[in-house]
Design an enzyme around this catalytic site. Sequence first.
Site, PDB file in Angstrom:
ATOM      1  N   GLN A 247       1.265  -0.913  -0.063  1.00  0.00           N
ATOM      2  CA  GLN A 247      -0.331   0.380  -0.096  1.00  0.00           C
ATOM      3  C   GLN A 247       1.020   1.540   0.659  1.00  0.00           C
ATOM      4  O   GLN A 247       1.583   1.451   0.831  1.00  0.00           O
ATOM      5  CB  GLN A 247      -1.140   0.124   1.090  1.00  0.00           C
ATOM      6  CG  GLN A 247      -1.908   1.123   1.539  1.00  0.00           C
ATOM      7  CD  GLN A 247      -2.170   1.355   3.045  1.00  0.00           C
ATOM      8  OE1 GLN A 247      -1.342   0.718   3.996  1.00  0.00           O
ATOM      9  NE2 GLN A 247      -3.559   2.247   3.081  1.00  0.00           N
ATOM     10  N   GLY A 248       1.247   2.225  -1.556  1.00  0.00           N
ATOM     11  CA  GLY A 248       1.810   3.265  -1.218  1.00  0.00           C
ATOM     12  C   GLY A 248       0.681   4.609  -0.943  1.00  0.00           C
ATOM     13  O   GLY A 248       0.719   5.038  -1.809  1.00  0.00           O
TER      14      GLY A 248
ATOM     15  N   SER B 293       1.297   6.955   2.374  1.00  0.00           N
ATOM     16  CA  SER B 293       2.337   7.945   3.369  1.00  0.00           C
ATOM     17  C   SER B 293       3.049   8.142   2.504  1.00  0.00           C
ATOM     18  O   SER B 293       3.817   8.065   1.546  1.00  0.00           O
ATOM     19  CB  SER B 293       2.780   6.925   4.767  1.00  0.00           C
ATOM     20  OG  SER B 293       1.430   6.561   4.795  1.00  0.00           O
TER      21      SER B 293
ATOM     22  N   GLU C 188      -9.644  -1.651   5.914  1.00  0.00           N
ATOM     23  CA  GLU C 188      -8.328  -1.920   6.588  1.00  0.00           C
ATOM     24  C   GLU C 188      -8.187  -1.164   8.333  1.00  0.00           C
ATOM     25  O   GLU C 188      -7.775  -2.366   8.879  1.00  0.00           O
ATOM     26  CB  GLU C 188      -7.484  -0.449   6.495  1.00  0.00           C
ATOM     27  CG  GLU C 188      -5.723  -1.119   6.949  1.00  0.00           C
ATOM     28  CD  GLU C 188      -4.850  -0.237   6.478  1.00  0.00           C
ATOM     29  OE1 GLU C 188      -4.902   0.969   5.346  1.00  0.00           O
ATOM     30  OE2 GLU C 188      -4.088  -0.040   7.453  1.00  0.00           O
TER      31      GLU C 188
ATOM     32  N   GLU D  22      -4.916   8.807  18.168  1.00  0.00           N
ATOM     33  CA  GLU D  22      -5.383  10.256  17.541  1.00  0.00           C
ATOM     34  C   GLU D  22      -6.397  10.790  16.949  1.00  0.00           C
ATOM     35  O   GLU D  22      -7.112  11.669  16.713  1.00  0.00           O
ATOM     36  CB  GLU D  22      -3.703  12.211  17.954  1.00  0.00           C
ATOM     37  CG  GLU D  22      -3.309  12.015  18.827  1.00  0.00           C
ATOM     38  CD  GLU D  22      -1.941  10.516  18.895  1.00  0.00           C
ATOM     39  OE1 GLU D  22      -2.306  10.110  18.491  1.00  0.00           O
ATOM     40  OE2 GLU D  22      -1.595  10.339  20.361  1.00  0.00           O
TER      41      GLU D  22
HETATM   42  C1  LIG Z   1       3.867  -0.869  11.402  1.00  0.00           C
HETATM   43  C2  LIG Z   1       3.641   0.031  10.278  1.00  0.00           C
HETATM   44  C3  LIG Z   1       3.466   0.000   9.183  1.00  0.00           C
HETATM   45  C4  LIG Z   1       2.801   1.099   7.707  1.00  0.00           C
HETATM   46  N1  LIG Z   1       2.275   0.649   6.856  1.00  0.00           N
HETATM   47  C5  LIG Z   1       1.621   1.395   6.205  1.00  0.00           C
HETATM   48  C6  LIG Z   1       2.235   0.602   4.455  1.00  0.00           C
HETATM   49  O1  LIG Z   1       2.174  -0.022   4.543  1.00  0.00           O
HETATM   50  N2  LIG Z   1       1.635   1.591   3.661  1.00  0.00           N
HETATM   51  C7  LIG Z   1       1.841   3.157   3.887  1.00  0.00           C
HETATM   52  O2  LIG Z   1       1.259   4.170   2.823  1.00  0.00           O
HETATM   53  N3  LIG Z   1       1.879   3.570   5.483  1.00  0.00           N
HETATM   54  C8  LIG Z   1       1.720   2.423   6.447  1.00  0.00           C
HETATM   55  N4  LIG Z   1       2.845   3.372   7.614  1.00  0.00           N
HETATM   56  C9  LIG Z   1       2.235   4.676   8.109  1.00  0.00           C
HETATM   57  C10 LIG Z   1       1.388   5.169   9.619  1.00  0.00           C
HETATM   58  O3  LIG Z   1      -0.631   4.780   8.329  1.00  0.00           O
HETATM   59  C11 LIG Z   1       1.771   6.584   8.942  1.00  0.00           C
HETATM   60  O4  LIG Z   1       2.920   6.350  10.048  1.00  0.00           O
HETATM   61  C12 LIG Z   1       0.218   6.978  10.117  1.00  0.00           C
HETATM   62  O5  LIG Z   1      -1.126   7.254   9.046  1.00  0.00           O
HETATM   63  C13 LIG Z   1       0.749   8.658  10.738  1.00  0.00           C
HETATM   64  O6  LIG Z   1       1.318   9.039   9.683  1.00  0.00           O
HETATM   65  P1  LIG Z   1       2.847   9.965   9.635  1.00  0.00           P
HETATM   66  O7  LIG Z   1       3.596   8.599  10.413  1.00  0.00           O
HETATM   67  O8  LIG Z   1       3.004  10.963   8.763  1.00  0.00           O
HETATM   68  O9  LIG Z   1       2.671  10.924  11.429  1.00  0.00           O
HETATM   69  P2  LIG Z   1       1.920  12.148  10.875  1.00  0.00           P
HETATM   70  O10 LIG Z   1       0.396  12.096  10.764  1.00  0.00           O
HETATM   71  O11 LIG Z   1       2.730  12.885  10.838  1.00  0.00           O
HETATM   72  O12 LIG Z   1       1.696  12.629  12.941  1.00  0.00           O
HETATM   73  C14 LIG Z   1       2.393  12.213  13.409  1.00  0.00           C
HETATM   74  C15 LIG Z   1       1.748  12.567  15.397  1.00  0.00           C
HETATM   75  O13 LIG Z   1       0.921  14.045  15.207  1.00  0.00           O
HETATM   76  C16 LIG Z   1      -0.285  13.396  15.231  1.00  0.00           C
HETATM   77  N5  LIG Z   1      -1.578  14.630  14.413  1.00  0.00           N
HETATM   78  C17 LIG Z   1      -1.370  14.351  13.342  1.00  0.00           C
HETATM   79  N6  LIG Z   1      -2.614  15.006  13.134  1.00  0.00           N
HETATM   80  C18 LIG Z   1      -2.621  15.211  13.851  1.00  0.00           C
HETATM   81  C19 LIG Z   1      -4.966  15.631  13.658  1.00  0.00           C
HETATM   82  N7  LIG Z   1      -5.349  16.002  13.080  1.00  0.00           N
HETATM   83  N8  LIG Z   1      -5.460  15.460  15.273  1.00  0.00           N
HETATM   84  C20 LIG Z   1      -4.184  15.282  16.090  1.00  0.00           C
HETATM   85  N9  LIG Z   1      -2.627  14.503  15.981  1.00  0.00           N
HETATM   86  C21 LIG Z   1      -2.447  15.249  15.007  1.00  0.00           C
HETATM   87  C22 LIG Z   1      -0.283  11.948  15.884  1.00  0.00           C
HETATM   88  O14 LIG Z   1      -1.894  10.813  15.597  1.00  0.00           O
HETATM   89  C23 LIG Z   1       0.736  11.371  15.570  1.00  0.00           C
HETATM   90  O15 LIG Z   1       0.740  11.267  16.562  1.00  0.00           O
HETATM   91  C24 LIG Z   1       2.285   1.992   8.160  1.00  0.00           C
HETATM   92  C25 LIG Z   1       3.368   3.035   9.875  1.00  0.00           C
HETATM   93  C26 LIG Z   1       3.129   1.821  10.395  1.00  0.00           C
HETATM   94  C27 LIG Z   1       3.496   2.177  11.912  1.00  0.00           C
END
Ligand SMILES: Cc1cc2nc3c(=O)[nH]c(=O)nc-3n(C[C@H](O)[C@H](O)[C@H](O)COP(=O)(O)OP(=O)(O)OC[C@H]3O[C@@H](n4cnc5c(N)ncnc54)[C@H](O)[C@@H]3O)c2cc1C
Length: 370
Positions: free
Chosen positions: A120-121, A123, A238, A355
């Site tokens: 899944q692409g 992020s 999902e 969150e």
């Molecule tokens: C084990 C694992 C597998 C994954 N696999 C995939 C995958 O296969 N494909 C893919 O596309 N992605 C994948 N991901 C990515 C995952 O979807 C993202 O890490 C997740 O959606 C959070 O995005 P971010 O890391 O950019 O954090 P951010 O969005 O930058 O968030 C950082 C912090 O800010 C908080 N925050 C952000 N916005 C808000 C808001 N509006 N209100 C309150 N708090 C907020 C968040 O809760 C978090 O604590 C994976 C992640 C993990 C850990």
Amino acid sequence: MTGHAEFRRRARAWLAGNVPADGLPDPDTDHGFRAHREWERRLFDAGYSGLSWPVEYGGRGGDVLHEAIFAEEYERAAAPVRITRPAQRFLGPTLIHYGSAEQRRRWLPAMLRADDIWCQGFSEPDAGSDLAGLRTRARWDGTGFVVDGQKTWTTYGRFADRMFTLVRTGEPGGRHRGLSALVIDLRSPGVRVRPVRQLHGQTGFAEVFLDSVAVPAENLVGPRDEGWRVALTLLSFERGPDAGAPERTARRLAALAGDVLAADAAPGTVRELGDRYARLAALRAYVHRRVGSRLCGEPVGAQSSLVKLFSARLDADIVRLGVEVFGDERLAEGTPEFLDYWHSRAGSIYGGTAEIQRTVVADRILGLPR
Ligand SMILES: Cc1cc2nc3c(=O)[nH]c(=O)nc-3n(C[C@H](O)[C@H](O)[C@H](O)COP(=O)(O)OP(=O)(O)OC[C@H]3O[C@@H](n4cnc5c(N)ncnc54)[C@H](O)[C@@H]3O)c2cc1C
């Protein structure tokens, strides 16, 4: 498909005779991934893949209860993690929902047989919770798309053959408009996959760089510029009820309980164990209720955010109790608890952070003001 009780009996017997006694090597290594692919083929040949998918696309034509029963039995048997999990849980169901008949025929059977591994692409470095802020762009060149950008945190990205992506095809304006769902063949020229080493040392995760990658028009899923709807459908699959999750948690909790009781624990610790068992019972009951709702044709809905929140918190609290009782050495590298610890940390992030799930619950279940 057979009736549900008979199906459970057969699945349990098959798993008892076939689950590798010593497990499989880590799927985030080259040889481990090959072993998992072989295991997936055995599961497919035995009839335990795509249980609720249509037969014409390689599925078994069962229902969500067959899926749930198998997920429970699979976890109770402590069977290996499934590398087709993203494909079976949400990528395939999204293609069944939005893909054309030709796309389903082209992609789904190979997906189930693990001939093609899918990732899944969604992020990007600056788009996770704020998914609609993604910047990967697909330009129409008259015959197909040309894609430039970067995806990150791609589970199994290092080994995958195809990536289900969300890209920007229209002009920014309304941010949720102008997005499209595209399937990218990761062997295409211009694709560079860079493994990401995680805190526990494994490298199955990847960053995927896309440099003028040509993607044929027939790889567009759903209407052009309306990919946000496709993405929401995918995310609801999902986050849907995972009947295996309470059984996975139960195994971890039973292991901890065994150690705690053998160590002649203080009454306070036994009370804490009881707290975890009570929450596990609540989680199991709620997941069963959600599976029942799906069986009656109700959509996945915002309740799945509740399940995810509750489940991730419980897993983390089980690990935390183990550390409180036995100290940091319980998390020594290479132990099952070490991996459980990192998985429990990730549980509050993947598929949407805690969150974000709380916001969904506040907004769509409790009706609180924004
Ligand atoms: C084990 C694992 C597998 C994954 N696999 C995939 C995958 O296969 N494909 C893919 O596309 N992605 C994948 N991901 C990515 C995952 O979807 C993202 O890490 C997740 O959606 C959070 O995005 P971010 O890391 O950019 O954090 P951010 O969005 O930058 O968030 C950082 C912090 O800010 C908080 N925050 C952000 N916005 C808000 C808001 N509006 N209100 C309150 N708090 C907020 C968040 O809760 C978090 O604590 C994976 C992640 C993990 C850990």
